[in-house]
Design a protein around this motif. Structure first.
Motif, mmCIF file in Angstrom:
data_model
loop_
_atom_site.group_PDB
_atom_site.id
_atom_site.type_symbol
_atom_site.label_atom_id
_atom_site.label_comp_id
_atom_site.label_asym_id
_atom_site.label_seq_id
_atom_site.Cartn_x
_atom_site.Cartn_y
_atom_site.Cartn_z
ATOM 1 N N THR B 170 42.379 21.559 91.375
ATOM 2 C CA THR B 170 42.063 22.008 90.018
ATOM 3 C C THR B 170 41.624 20.853 89.160
ATOM 4 N N GLU B 171 42.304 19.729 89.270
ATOM 5 C CA GLU B 171 41.920 18.541 88.494
ATOM 6 C C GLU B 171 40.517 18.079 88.896
ATOM 7 N N GLN B 172 40.249 18.146 90.180
ATOM 8 C CA GLN B 172 38.921 17.752 90.659
ATOM 9 C C GLN B 172 37.858 18.682 90.083
ATOM 10 N N TRP B 173 38.193 19.953 90.089
ATOM 11 C CA TRP B 173 37.232 20.933 89.570
ATOM 12 C C TRP B 173 36.898 20.667 88.117
ATOM 13 N N TRP B 174 37.921 20.449 87.306
ATOM 14 C CA TRP B 174 37.657 20.252 85.881
ATOM 15 C C TRP B 174 36.952 18.932 85.604
ATOM 16 N N THR B 175 37.193 17.986 86.459
ATOM 17 C CA THR B 175 36.452 16.716 86.325
ATOM 18 C C THR B 175 34.972 16.959 86.618
ATOM 19 N N ALA B 176 34.743 17.733 87.674
ATOM 20 C CA ALA B 176 33.364 18.048 88.039
ATOM 21 C C ALA B 176 32.698 18.888 86.951
ATOM 22 N N TYR B 177 33.478 19.787 86.389
ATOM 23 C CA TYR B 177 32.944 20.657 85.329
ATOM 24 C C TYR B 177 32.561 19.831 84.112
ATOM 25 N N GLN B 178 33.398 18.899 83.815
ATOM 26 C CA GLN B 178 33.126 18.030 82.673
ATOM 27 C C GLN B 178 31.820 17.268 82.893
ATOM 28 N N ALA B 179 31.650 16.769 84.115
ATOM 29 C CA ALA B 179 30.422 16.042 84.439
ATOM 30 C C ALA B 179 29.217 16.966 84.335
ATOM 31 N N LEU B 180 29.412 18.180 84.769
ATOM 32 C CA LEU B 180 28.341 19.179 84.715
ATOM 33 C C LEU B 180 27.938 19.460 83.279
ATOM 34 N N ALA B 181 28.950 19.556 82.423
ATOM 35 C CA ALA B 181 28.684 19.834 81.002
ATOM 36 C C ALA B 181 27.853 18.724 80.391
ATOM 37 N N LYS B 182 28.105 17.528 80.846
ATOM 38 C CA LYS B 182 27.385 16.392 80.255
ATOM 39 C C LYS B 182 25.980 16.266 80.831
ATOM 40 N N SER B 183 25.796 16.796 82.051
ATOM 41 C CA SER B 183 24.482 16.583 82.675
ATOM 42 C C SER B 183 23.596 17.831 82.538
ATOM 43 N N SER B 184 23.668 18.695 83.514
ATOM 44 C CA SER B 184 22.704 19.805 83.521
ATOM 45 C C SER B 184 23.156 21.017 82.716
ATOM 46 N N GLY B 185 24.378 21.015 82.283
ATOM 47 C CA GLY B 185 24.839 22.161 81.502
ATOM 48 C C GLY B 185 25.614 23.153 82.369
ATOM 49 N N THR B 186 26.377 23.967 81.718
ATOM 50 C CA THR B 186 27.293 24.856 82.426
ATOM 51 C C THR B 186 26.825 26.304 82.431
ATOM 52 N N GLN B 187 25.567 26.508 82.146
ATOM 53 C CA GLN B 187 25.079 27.882 82.062
ATOM 54 C C GLN B 187 25.314 28.629 83.376
ATOM 55 N N GLY B 188 25.107 27.896 84.474
ATOM 56 C CA GLY B 188 25.307 28.511 85.784
ATOM 57 C C GLY B 188 26.696 29.115 85.927
ATOM 58 N N PHE B 189 27.667 28.392 85.444
ATOM 59 C CA PHE B 189 29.050 28.876 85.524
ATOM 60 C C PHE B 189 29.217 30.166 84.715
ATOM 61 N N TRP B 190 28.739 30.138 83.503
ATOM 62 C CA TRP B 190 28.940 31.286 82.620
ATOM 63 C C TRP B 190 28.123 32.489 83.067
ATOM 64 N N VAL B 191 26.914 32.245 83.513
ATOM 65 C CA VAL B 191 26.081 33.360 83.985
ATOM 66 C C VAL B 191 26.742 34.012 85.202
ATOM 67 N N HIS B 192 27.215 33.180 86.089
ATOM 68 C CA HIS B 192 27.852 33.720 87.298
ATOM 69 C C HIS B 192 29.091 34.550 86.946
ATOM 70 N N GLU B 193 29.866 34.056 85.985
ATOM 71 C CA GLU B 193 31.106 34.754 85.622
ATOM 72 C C GLU B 193 30.825 36.125 85.039
ATOM 73 N N PHE B 194 29.718 36.243 84.311
ATOM 74 C CA PHE B 194 29.497 37.477 83.559
ATOM 75 C C PHE B 194 28.334 38.303 84.083
ATOM 76 N N GLN B 195 27.891 37.941 85.275
ATOM 77 C CA GLN B 195 26.910 38.813 85.910
ATOM 78 C C GLN B 195 27.629 40.035 86.424
ATOM 79 N N ASN B 196 26.991 41.170 86.418
ATOM 80 C CA ASN B 196 27.620 42.396 86.939
ATOM 81 C C ASN B 196 27.733 42.342 88.438
#
Lengths: 1143, 196
Positions: B170-196
């Protein structure tokens, strides 16, 4: 089979029809018969013809015939009736019949000629009517006073009228009116006269005639007369009067009708002028009266909806002409509410729209739009409309509704501005209502679909028409109307408007719904802004806290949908955190904590040190707390402290994390409790090693407790060492070592236990005395009296020593040290105000013959009463008894009755003192007291007989005195015997054999008070104990586990650890049975504790255990100097249980 | 004669075998917590044991639901992986760890249910014996409880280990997520979560 054979083999039938007829006549006859048959059948099968109605002329001709016959008969009757009372009636009747016949002739002619406008020439009519007139004239002449005159005159007038002789007509009717003013026919005559004058333009005359009717009592023509009078006034341009007359006409018609039994049949007849009056008064009303209240006025007069609608429709047209928009507005509203679905309603909607726009009055725009849309819905239900008509209607109504609503909004914006509007303002509510109704009506997919298909139809039809010559104008109109009409766009615009209105009036939930709806209708990126607004408004609505459960669920679901639309697009820096936070928040509010935590963490991670990020973080931690996931809370908190957050938030997060650490620790510790707790000490140690400060200390303490609950001594030692090394100043260390010591003692790790007690005592000066006393007790239990006394000596030096320590110390000294040693030790403590010390010192003073000091010393024991421990109390009472005995012995009574009595009193006092000791239940001192009582009894029995009777007594008294003393001496002897016996029984019957009992058994009387001390052999072995580990652990978990204690005792005996065995078996004595007592005896014997051993064997013997009996006898005989024990116990100790271990 | 003896011995053997079988698989009859023959304390014990079974059943159901949810999410993740860039691998590991943990939770809950049932049988048997309602051999029942308890404690330890591992990922994931937020953005995460 036979059948088949039959068919196969059957001959072919002959064909008769191939034969030629014998006779052609026969053929013809046949043909004729067939024909006849056919015709007959045809005739029979044909349908019966209808009986047709006779033609109208035939019917009327029959009427003529009937009338004619009636006339003939009447004439005949009249001829016969001359002079009779009914002749007048007959004459009138005859004239009427003639009139009827004339009418029938006329109708025949009309039926023959067909209904047309040209006048008919029917000579019979004239003839007959003239005949009738003649009859009437004759009648009037012949019967001037007849009651039937009015009728005759009236009928005559009617005949003149129909003959076109208006002058005579008038005369007739005037005559009735003047001569028979009260007759009902007078009113009818006046009515006709009035109508006649009216037709001739003589309005005043007409008015006069009508007024006469109206002035009279109510009559069937009263209403009609008022109606006609009203028309006179209208023509005279007196509208005010006309209105009154019309009103009267309505009222009187209604009154008259209500009074009739067949009012239903009369409704709508010529006498019922309610409808006509209502409609016709519109002109004057519109001229004379204001618009205001017009509808209510007409409603008040109308008896039914039909006339009202008719009147209002007329009024509407009037107002259009007069350009009176207020009235037009009100009337249009009323018509839309009341009127049947008709083409005119569409016009009414146009009128309403026009009036409102001109007046710019949008106060009730919501209701107005509702009317328009309701009308639209009703109109569209018609099955007679073509698709193009429907389309056209839709477009028209849509435009009207939209225009009104948007104009209302524009007006409101001009007045109230474009910021905030009062939510409950009626203007705002009306506007919202207008938009809502619009959307409800025109926003449905079904309507749009119908429109699209009908548009296609229009186009198709237009094309078709254009391809033909002479295109339809209507189609062209429809086409042009529909060109440029985009309902989808209109709906979107209205949705947008309504959203804005809701937003301004603070109705966030409704605004959000409409924004969302708009976003859903728009494609792709066009709807983004609306979706965003929907999200913001839903969020605001959710935070208001005044929503119903259903609204909350819908809001959250729609917010997520709207937000999910946005998520697929690139959001601005401002929008991104808001939208994502809003989504995450909905899960939190719904209680779906797992998802909430995930998304809120994502928001907080992505947007640290922002408003949304900080809020998300707090919610994450709260959600984790709700789930009691303290570990995760700690990890998350620490992660975010590293990641960053607002400076104001940091202290709060730190505090939360610290709190969570404590809670996580508590949870872990609580896990250990309960039946499935398991050993969590390793985890707690791990936690401690990863923590610092008080948390680490608490973790270790909890680990210690966990290990203790598991009875894991090694783990307890390890944790204690960790606490000592890591937290040497911990205030709990004393408790840790005390617990460790107790646990060690329970599991018979004696050295460990003593060491722990020592350490605990060092750490806690306050409790040092108690801890040393505990160590002393343990040492004593394993036979190390010296060590025990050393500990106790140290303990008693402590100012915080308590009575329990003194009692133990005193007991050990008295029981196991000689009197000098005891004296030396106790003297050091004489100033400690301890009853136990006092008891010990008192006893020793007795031994030292310091009876006076002893008496004084033991007073504190007596005063302490039940508060002092039983041993010390018994000791003190024993000392006191000895003192009393001494004083008794020292006292030699003189020659005096009083002194003798005093001596007896002292004797009894001494005896009672010993008995008090016995009653304490302490076997050692009780038995000593019994022995000493026996000794005292011996002394007093011999002493008492040596007393001479006092000289002051008379002889007889002297003799009696001497006798009495002799008797008393016998009693005393008996008392001696009894005392000894009681003392022996302590042993023989109860198995108690302290030293005094043994002396009693030997029939030896103690010649002094001293009970010699006993000894024990100290444990020689040391080092770790490895025997019966499982039983020791079991005992540590449950000290009442008797079976484990016994097994352990046996194992220890085998392992040559009698002191430890004694300790273990002592726990099992209560409830253990004879065998346990016996084993205990063996352990004590092997420890050198013969006092303990004989107590064990004795109880086993008394219980009947054979080994117990043997062991007890053996010990008493060989080591405890009771050689006669066998004889003494013979018959008393009987074997009831065989077996047991022998010593 | 020999034959009849053989037959008799065979019959006896069978009888013995069947008796053993019956003894080994003794069925403990349930008691009602409202049984009038029992004192209040015994009724309370029975009711407590029955409650424990119900609670354990409910926990099994919860664990089952949780596992199904996580498995569904994992499948969705595998079938249409989100655009997470370098964080994708860690996300996959996290899902796998979550699934494993959920399976372990289910196993723990199931074992706990078995333990509750074993305890309940024991309570029934003990109460029956105590109040002379029936006779049972308590030894196997006690053994069954102890064995299940041991298994449960072992599973608890396994759970702790799994939790510890999940914490790391979990710690690794959030570290990676943080890096993602700073680089390419987290849209992929949110789109995936809320796709039907």
């Amino acid at each position: 089979m036979n059948n088949i054979n039959f068919y196969k083999s059957a001959n072919k039938p002959k064909n008769n029809y191939t034969n030629k007829p014998k006779n052609k006549y026969i053929m013809l006859i046949n043909l004729a018969l067939y024909l006849a048959l056919y015709l007959g059948l045809a005739a029979c099968s044909s349908l019966p013809k209808d009986a047709l109605d006779p033609p109208m002329t035939e019917t009327l001709k029959q009427k003529i015939t009937k009338a004619r016959n009636a006339i003939i008969e009447t004439r005949r009757t009249l001829a016969r009736a001359t002079g009779s009372t009914y002749v007048q009636e007959l004459k009138i009747r005859l004239a009427e019949l003639l009139s009827d016949e004339a009418r029938a002739h006329y109708q025949v002619a009309r039926a023959r000629e067909g209904i047309s406008n040209k006048s008919l020439q029917v000579p019979q009519v004239k003839t007959l009517k003239q005949q009738a007139v003649t009859l009437y004239q004759e009648f009037l002449k012949d019967y001037p006073q007849s009651d039937l005159r009015p009728r005759a005159l009236y009928n005559m007038g009617q005949e003149y009228r129909e003959l076109g002789d208006y002058d005579n007509m008038r005369k007739s009717f005037e005559q009735i009116a003047s001569e028979h003013a009260q007759h009902p026919l007078s009113n009818e005559a006046l009515l006709i006269l009035g109508g006649d004058y009216f037709d001739r333009g003589k309005l005043d005359e007409a008015a006069t005639r009508f007024a006469k009717i109206t002035a009279g009592p109510i009559h069937k023509v009263s209403g009609l007369a008022n109606y006609k009078l009203a028309w006179v006034k209208v023509n005279q341009d007196q509208c005010a009067e006309a209105i009154k007359a019309f009103e009267q006409g309505i009222v009187l018609s209604h009154q008259w009708l209500s009074a009739q039994s067949n009012s239903r049949d009369l409704e709508g007849s010529q006498y019922d002028v309610r409808r006509e009056a209502l409609v016709d008064m519109v002109y004057c009303y519109s001229k004379e009266r204001s618009d205001k209240g017009a509808v209510e006025y007409f409603k008040g007069l109308a008896y039914d909806r039909g006339p009202l609608v008719a009147a209002l429709e007329k009024l509407s047209r009037r107002y259009i002409i007069l350009e009176r928009n207020e009235g037009l507005r009100d009337v249009s509203r009323a018509l839309l509410d009341l009127g049947p679905d008709h083409q005119r309603r569409r016009e009414d909607t146009e009128n309403l729209h026009s009036a409102i726009k001109k007046l710019k009055d949008y106060k009730t725009v919501g209701e107005d739009v509702a009317r328009i849309t309701a009308t639209f819905n009703r109109v569209m239900r018609s099955t007679r409309l073509t698709p193009s008509e429907k389309s056209s209607i839709l477009i028209r109504f849509e435009r009207l509704s939209r225009d009104l609503a948007t104009s209302a909004q524009a007006s409101l914006e001009k007045r109230l501005g474009t910021k905030t509007w009062a939510a409950q303002s009626s203007d705002v509510l009306q506007l919202e209502h207008a938009y809502a109704r619009y959307l409800e009506t025109f926003g449905s997919r079904a309507v749009i679909k119908a429109l699209v298909s009908s548009e296609q139809n229009i186009k198709l039809q237009t094309q078709l028409n254009q391809s033909q010559e002479g295109s339809n104008k209507q189609d062209q109109a429809d086409k042009s109307e529909s060109e440029g009409f985009d309902i989808n766009q209109n709906i979107l615009d209205i949705l947008g408007n309504l959203s804005v209105v809701y937003s301004r009036s603070g109705k966030d939930y409704l605004a959000a719904q409409r924004f969302y709806e708009r976003a859903s209708r728009l494609k792709d990126s066009e709807g983004s802004e609306d979706a965003y607004q929907a999200v913001l408004h839903f969020q605001k609505a959710l935070s208001a806290g005044d929503k119903t459960r259903g609204e909350l669920v819908i809001s959250r679901a729609l917010l997520r949908r709207a937000a999910s639309v946005l998520l697929t697009k690139s959001l601005s820096k401002e929008q991104g955190p808001k939208v994502r936070y809003a989504i995450a928040l909905t899960y939190y509010e719904e209680g779906r904590l797992a998802k909430a935590i995930e998304y809120l963490t994502a928001v907080a991670t992505e947007y640290p040190s922002t408003v949304q990020g900080d809020s998300a973080l707090m919610l994450v931690l709260d959600a984790l707390k709700q789930q009691s996931a303290y570990d995760e809370l700690v990890n998350t908190g620490r992660r975010f402290l590293k990641l960053g957050m607002s400076s104001a938030l940091k202290p709060r997060i730190k505090s939360l994390v610290a709190q969570a650490e404590q809670l996580a620790l508590d949870e872990l510790a609580l896990e250990a409790s309960g039946v499935d707790g398991g050993d969590v000490s390793a985890e707690l140690i791990d936690l401690a090693q990863n923590s610092t400060g008080s948390l680490a200390e608490r973790a270790l303490l909890n680990a210690f407790v966990a290990a203790q609950s598991e009875a894991d001594f090694e783990a307890m030692k390890k944790v204690a060492a960790l606490i000592q090394s890591g937290h040497p100043k911990s205030s709990q260390l004393v408790g840790v070592y005390s617990s460790l010591a107790r646990s060690a003692a329970e599991q018979l790790y004696i050295d460990e236990a003593l060491n722990s007690y020592k350490q605990a005592a060092q750490l806690s000066p306050n409790r040092s005395a108690q801890l040393k006393a505990a160590a002393a007790e343990l040492s004593y239990k394993v036979g190390d009296i010296n060590q025990a006394l050393t500990y106790l000596e140290e303990a008693t030096k402590d100012a915080k020593s308590d009575e329990r320590i003194f009692a133990l110390y005193t007991r050990l000294l008295i029981d196991h040290r000689d009197s000098n040693q005891a004296w030396t030790a106790l003297q050091k403590l004489k100033d400690r105000s301890s009853p136990s010390i006092a008891a010990g010192i008192g006893y020793l003073q007795v031994l030292r013959k310091s009876f006076d000091e002893a008496e004084e010393t033991v007073q504190s024991v007596i005063e302490a009463g039940e508060e002092v421990d039983p041993y010390s109390r018994a000791l003190g009472l024993y000392a006191l008894a000895e003192v009393n005995t001494h004083f008794l012995k020292e006292f030699t009574p003189g020659d005096s009755t009083d002194e003798l009595a005093e001596w007896v009193t002292l004797m009894e006092l001494a005896e009672q003192s010993y008995l008090r000791v016995v009653r304490t239940g302490q076997s050692k001192w009780g038995s000593a007291a019994l022995n000493r009582l026996a000794a005292l009894s011996e002394f007093t029995s011999s002493k008492i007989v040596s007393f001479k009777p006092p000289s002051e007594l008379s002889a007889s008294n002297k003799a009696r005195f001497a006798d009495g003393f002799k008797q008393r001496a016998k009693l005393l002897q008996n008392q001696k015997t009894q005392s000894l016996k009681a003392c022996q029984e302590l042993g023989l019957l109860r198995g108690l054999f302290p030293s005094p009992v043994r002396q009693c058994l030997n029939k030896q009387l103690m010649n002094n008070a001293e009970v010699p001390p006993s000894q024990m052999t100290a444990r020689s072995k040391s080092g770790a104990l490895t025997v019966a580990q499982a039983d020791r652990s079991a005992l540590a978990r449950n000290p009442n586990d008797i079976k484990a204690a016994v097994r352990l005792g046996q194992a220890l005996l085998k392992a040559q650890e009698p002191q430890l065995a004694r300790l273990s078996l002592a726990q099992a004595l209560q409830g253990g049975g004879a065998e346990v007592h016996n084993l205990y005896g063996i352990a004590c014997a092997k420890s050198g504790d013969y006092e303990g051993a004989i107590s064990g064997f004795g109880k086993a013997a008394v219980s009947g255990l054979s080994a117990g009996i043997d062991n007890a006898r053996k010990l008493l005989k060989t080591n405890l100097s009771v050689p006669q024990i066998n004889e003494l116990t013979k018959g008393v100790w009987k074997v009831s249980i065989s077996g047991g271990e022998t010593w | 004669m020999v034959k009849s003896k053989l037959l008799l011995s065979q019959c006896l053997l069978w009888i013995a075998f069947l008796s053993c079988l019956t003894a080994c698989t003794q069925q403990v009859r349930s008691l009602s917590a409202a049984d009038q023959r029992l004192p209040n304390e015994a009724k309370q014990n029975i009711a407590d044991a029955e409650d424990a079974v119900l609670i354990a059943q409910s926990r099994v159901q919860d664990a089952q639901n949780q596992l199904e949810q996580i498995q569904a999410k994992h499948i969705k993740f595998q079938q249409s992986p989100p655009k997470l860039g370098p964080a994708l691998q860690v996300a996959g590991q996290l899902y796998s760890a979550q699934v494993s943990f959920a399976q372990l939770e289910l196993e723990y809950a199931t074992t706990n249910l078995a333990l509750s049932r074993a305890r309940l049988s024991l309570v029934y048997a003990q109460t029956s014996m105590r109040y002379d309602i029936a006779v049972y051999d308590l030894a196997p029942l006690n053994l069954a409880v102890k064995a299940t308890q041991k298994r449960l404690l072992k599973l608890r330890k396994d759970k702790k280990l799994a939790q510890s591992k999940m914490k790391e990922i979990t710690e690794q994931w959030w570290t990676a997520y943080q890096a993602l937020a700073k680089s390419s953005g987290t849209q992929g995460f949110w789109v995936h979560e809320f796709q039907n």
